[in-house]
Scaffold this motif. Structure first.
Motif, PDB file in Angstrom:
ATOM      1  N   LEU A 162       1.016  -1.143   0.064  1.00  0.00           N
ATOM      2  CA  LEU A 162       0.115   0.037  -0.038  1.00  0.00           C
ATOM      3  C   LEU A 162       0.769   1.192  -0.032  1.00  0.00           C
ATOM      4  O   LEU A 162       1.641   1.500   0.965  1.00  0.00           O
ATOM      5  CB  LEU A 162      -0.825  -0.015   1.307  1.00  0.00           C
ATOM      6  N   ILE A 163       0.600   1.972  -1.151  1.00  0.00           N
ATOM      7  CA  ILE A 163       1.853   3.236  -1.232  1.00  0.00           C
ATOM      8  C   ILE A 163       0.937   4.499  -1.641  1.00  0.00           C
ATOM      9  O   ILE A 163      -0.315   4.250  -2.007  1.00  0.00           O
ATOM     10  CB  ILE A 163       2.867   2.921  -2.420  1.00  0.00           C
TER      11      ILE A 163
ATOM     12  N   LYS B 226      -3.538   6.389   3.709  1.00  0.00           N
ATOM     13  CA  LYS B 226      -3.141   4.994   3.976  1.00  0.00           C
ATOM     14  C   LYS B 226      -3.212   4.335   5.280  1.00  0.00           C
ATOM     15  O   LYS B 226      -3.974   3.346   5.490  1.00  0.00           O
ATOM     16  CB  LYS B 226      -1.709   4.873   3.713  1.00  0.00           C
ATOM     17  N   SER B 227      -2.802   5.180   6.168  1.00  0.00           N
ATOM     18  CA  SER B 227      -3.112   4.724   7.682  1.00  0.00           C
ATOM     19  C   SER B 227      -4.462   4.874   8.041  1.00  0.00           C
ATOM     20  O   SER B 227      -4.954   3.882   8.919  1.00  0.00           O
ATOM     21  CB  SER B 227      -2.239   5.642   8.793  1.00  0.00           C
TER      22      SER B 227
ATOM     23  N   ASP C  28       2.185  -1.168   9.224  1.00  0.00           N
ATOM     24  CA  ASP C  28       2.414   0.174   8.761  1.00  0.00           C
ATOM     25  C   ASP C  28       4.104   0.721   8.909  1.00  0.00           C
ATOM     26  O   ASP C  28       4.250   0.959  10.074  1.00  0.00           O
ATOM     27  CB  ASP C  28       1.463   1.245   9.592  1.00  0.00           C
ATOM     28  N   GLU C  29       4.803   0.789   7.985  1.00  0.00           N
ATOM     29  CA  GLU C  29       6.138   0.997   7.876  1.00  0.00           C
ATOM     30  C   GLU C  29       6.827   0.161   9.005  1.00  0.00           C
ATOM     31  O   GLU C  29       7.428   0.563   9.875  1.00  0.00           O
ATOM     32  CB  GLU C  29       6.352   2.680   8.179  1.00  0.00           C
ATOM     33  N   PRO C  30       6.843  -1.197   8.794  1.00  0.00           N
ATOM     34  CA  PRO C  30       7.492  -1.926   9.773  1.00  0.00           C
ATOM     35  C   PRO C  30       8.941  -1.852  10.047  1.00  0.00           C
ATOM     36  O   PRO C  30       9.494  -2.260  10.813  1.00  0.00           O
ATOM     37  CB  PRO C  30       7.035  -3.351   9.344  1.00  0.00           C
TER      38      PRO C  30
ATOM     39  N   SER D 103       4.391   0.887   3.058  1.00  0.00           N
ATOM     40  CA  SER D 103       5.687   1.544   3.014  1.00  0.00           C
ATOM     41  C   SER D 103       5.862   2.527   1.933  1.00  0.00           C
ATOM     42  O   SER D 103       5.414   2.539   1.013  1.00  0.00           O
ATOM     43  CB  SER D 103       6.608   0.151   2.678  1.00  0.00           C
ATOM     44  N   HIS D 104       7.057   3.310   2.304  1.00  0.00           N
ATOM     45  CA  HIS D 104       7.287   4.396   1.473  1.00  0.00           C
ATOM     46  C   HIS D 104       8.698   3.926   0.363  1.00  0.00           C
ATOM     47  O   HIS D 104       9.082   4.470  -0.489  1.00  0.00           O
ATOM     48  CB  HIS D 104       7.821   5.569   2.039  1.00  0.00           C
TER      49      HIS D 104
END
Length: 287
Positions: free
Chosen positions: A38-39, A46-47, A169-171, A202-203
């Motif tokens: 998911l970007i 996203k969150s 979420d951005e692990p 992720s970014h």
């Protein structure tokens, strides 16, 4: 198991002067075999979206179904939903609070009312899944660990609930390269070997290209693209217009393909690029 969102809106400050649509008419099906990347740029939704998937947020309009149950309907069992759909927040190690690793990972199963034997089995299994040695580490304080190890303990605490779908979420945020690679390797194992559906926010376009089999792109609260990594990253111009890029190796291959027309520029990983260039050089002696 699947998750389905039907016509979901989410409005911050609804009915007030600063009303903002964080999500707009989201229609989405997440299947058990998906590994979703998911970007979207910061503020794209996203969150907010992922926090609807296990009932942390309730939509302003629309339905969220886990299996065939509307999780926001009157009488819905959100505790059961959150056992099936695990959510790992960014910097989850900030949520560690028990005096030992065992107690921290066991917290969820204890609240499920399981027996001591079942709780121990779940802690052992969860630690094994994230590469933590049970006998050596169960009695250690989580605060003695490295950043990557803390992150794994936090993920193990969610896995001990036996979720069918795991949302992260951005692990890898804030981790060194070694810790980052370890986390990503374990996510691949959880999807490929254990059969857990993964939703990864992720970014990092490189991480998404390497891991995901499906990509969702968000912009201004809407899902504007949904497809395979090859399909999404082939739309470099469209991604650029909403402030996103493609993996660096993809950009490199697109540039050199302007000179070498026979070169496949829809490349996502360094290994794919190496194989493609090797094929080109081996087949054309005048290159």
């Amino acid at each position: 198991m699947k998750i389905e969102l039907r016509n979901v809106d989410y409005i911050y400050n609804k009915g007030k002067p600063f009303e903002v649509y964080a999500l707009k008419d989201i229609n989405l099906i997440i299947n058990q075999k998906d590994f979703i990347g998911l970007i979207g740029h910061t503020g794209s939704g996203k969150s907010t979206l992922v926090q609807h998937l296990n009932g942390l947020y309730k939509p302003s309009r629309g339905q969220v179904l886990v299996g065939d149950k509307d999780i926001n309907a009157k009488g819905a069992d959100l505790k059961e939903v959150r056992q099936k759909v695990g959510l790992v927040f960014q910097y989850p190690e900030h949520q560690l609070f028990e005096e030992t690793i065992y107690k921290d990972i066991a917290y969820g199963p204890i609240n499920m009312g399981l027996s001591e034997a079942d709780i121990e089995d779940r802690v052992i299994d969860a630690m094994n899944l994230v590469g933590l040695d049970y006998e050596k580490m169960k009695d250690k304080s989580p605060f003695e660990l490295s950043g990557g190890q803390k992150r794994r303990v936090a993920i193990a605490g969610v896995l001990a609930m036996h979720p069918r779908i795991l949302i992260l979420d951005e692990p890898t945020a804030g981790l060194d390269p070694k810790g980052r690679d370890e986390i990503l390797d374990y996510l691949t194992h959880l999807h490929d070997e254990v059969g857990i559906c993964i939703v990864l926010v992720s970014h990092s376009m490189e991480d998404i290209a390497k891991l995901a089999n499906r990509i969702l792109v968000m912009d201004n609260g809407e899902i504007v693209m949904d497809g395979s990594p090859q399909e999404i990253f082939d739309k470099d111009m469209e991604l650029s217009q909403i402030g996103l890029g493609v993996p660096q190796i993809t950009e490199f291959m697109k540039r050199i393909s302007k000179k070498y027309k026979s070169l496949n520029d829809n490349i996502l990983t360094v290994q794919e690029a190496f194989d493609e260039i090797d094929k080109l050089l081996g087949g054309k002696k005048d290159v």
